[in-house]
Design an enzyme around this catalytic site. Sequence first.
Site, PDB file in Angstrom:
ATOM      1  N   HIS A 210       0.831  -1.209   0.000  1.00 28.29           N
ATOM      2  CA  HIS A 210       0.000   0.000   0.000  1.00 28.29           C
ATOM      3  C   HIS A 210       0.867   1.260   0.000  1.00 28.29           C
ATOM      4  O   HIS A 210       0.551   2.231  -0.702  1.00 28.29           O
ATOM      5  CB  HIS A 210      -0.920   0.004   1.213  1.00 28.29           C
ATOM      6  CG  HIS A 210      -1.993  -1.044   1.159  1.00 28.29           C
ATOM      7  ND1 HIS A 210      -1.719  -2.389   1.230  1.00 28.29           N
ATOM      8  CD2 HIS A 210      -3.343  -0.936   1.043  1.00 28.29           C
ATOM      9  CE1 HIS A 210      -2.854  -3.072   1.162  1.00 28.29           C
ATOM     10  NE2 HIS A 210      -3.845  -2.217   1.041  1.00 28.29           N
ATOM     11  N   HIS A 252       1.763  -4.103   9.064  1.00 25.81           N
ATOM     12  CA  HIS A 252       3.141  -3.879   8.628  1.00 25.81           C
ATOM     13  C   HIS A 252       3.941  -3.228   9.740  1.00 25.81           C
ATOM     14  O   HIS A 252       3.394  -2.572  10.642  1.00 25.81           O
ATOM     15  CB  HIS A 252       3.193  -2.995   7.386  1.00 25.81           C
ATOM     16  CG  HIS A 252       2.576  -3.614   6.167  1.00 25.81           C
ATOM     17  ND1 HIS A 252       3.199  -4.581   5.411  1.00 25.81           N
ATOM     18  CD2 HIS A 252       1.376  -3.405   5.575  1.00 25.81           C
ATOM     19  CE1 HIS A 252       2.414  -4.941   4.409  1.00 25.81           C
ATOM     20  NE2 HIS A 252       1.304  -4.231   4.490  1.00 25.81           N
TER      21      HIS A 252
END
Length: 296
Positions: A210, A252
Site C-alpha cells: 500500500h 506492517h
Amino acid sequence: MPGSQARSRARDRNNVLNRPEFMSLNQPPRREQGAGEGRGGGGPRRASRQQSQQEDAGGRGSRDSSEGGPAADGGAKEASHWPEQDCMQLNPSFRVIAINSLLAIDISLSKRLGVCAGTRGAGAPLRSMVSLLALSGHALPWLCGTLICLWSSNTLAGQEVLVNLLLALILDLMTVAGVQKLVKRRGPWDFPPGFLDYIAMDMYSFPAAHASRAAMVSKFLLHHLVLAVPLRILLYLWALLAGVSRVLLGKHHISDVSCGFALGFLHFSLVESVWLDSATCQTLISIGTLRWTPLV
C-alpha cells in the site's frame, strides 16, 4: 644383613623414579623386553604389571584434567558436529549488534502503534476509518479505476497517461509481490491475509504494498496533472496516511512502510525512464480491445 635390606628398602621407597608417573623411565627398551619374553615366562608378567601401572597413572591424570572422561569426549565430539547456527556467538560484530537492535526497536514500536489491530483496543473507534483509508491504497481499486477511465477516455494524451499509469501499477504489483515472496516477513501481529490481500498477492509484510503504490501514484499524478496547491498537499497527505494506516492496523512494521515508500519512488522513476509514446499506447489499446489489424 637384615639392616642392609631395610636400608635398601627405605632407599627404594624414597626414590622418586619408583613413583607411577615416572615408571616409563625405568622401562627397558623394546628390544630388551622382546629378549626377556623369549628367555622366560617372567617377561610378560613384568610388562603387564608395568602397563597396568601406566594405565593407572594415566587414568589419574585424565580424571584430574576432565570430569566426564569418555562422556566429556563424547560431548566434545557432539559439539564439534553441531551446526553453526545452533552455537552461541560470544563475540558478535558491531554491525550484527546494530542490526539486531534496530530490528528490536522496529518490532516494539510497530506493536505499540498498532492501536487499531484489535476490536477492543484504544483505537477501536477509528478502525473503520483507518480500514477505509487503507483500502484506498489497495491495488484492486486503482487497477479497476484506471481501466474504467481508459475505456471512457477519448483524447490521445489522456490515453497515453492512463496506459503508462496502468503499466506502472502492474509493475508495482509484480515487484512488491516478488520481494514479499522472497523475504517472507510476517507482520508485527501476524494476522492471516484476507481475501483482498490474496487477490493483490499482498500476503507478507515486507515491503508494504500500500505504501509503495500510494507513493508511486501520488508522484505520478503530481507530475502529469495540473493541480492546485491544496490538492497537491492533500495528495501528499493521502499517500502518507495510506502507508501509516497499515501500521495502525498491525499489518506492517514501520520499516516495511518506509521501504515501501522508497520502492514506490523507484517505480515512478523507472516508468518515467521507459515512458511509452502515444503511438505505442494506441497499439496496446487496440490489442487489448481486440480491434488490432496487422500491418500489411
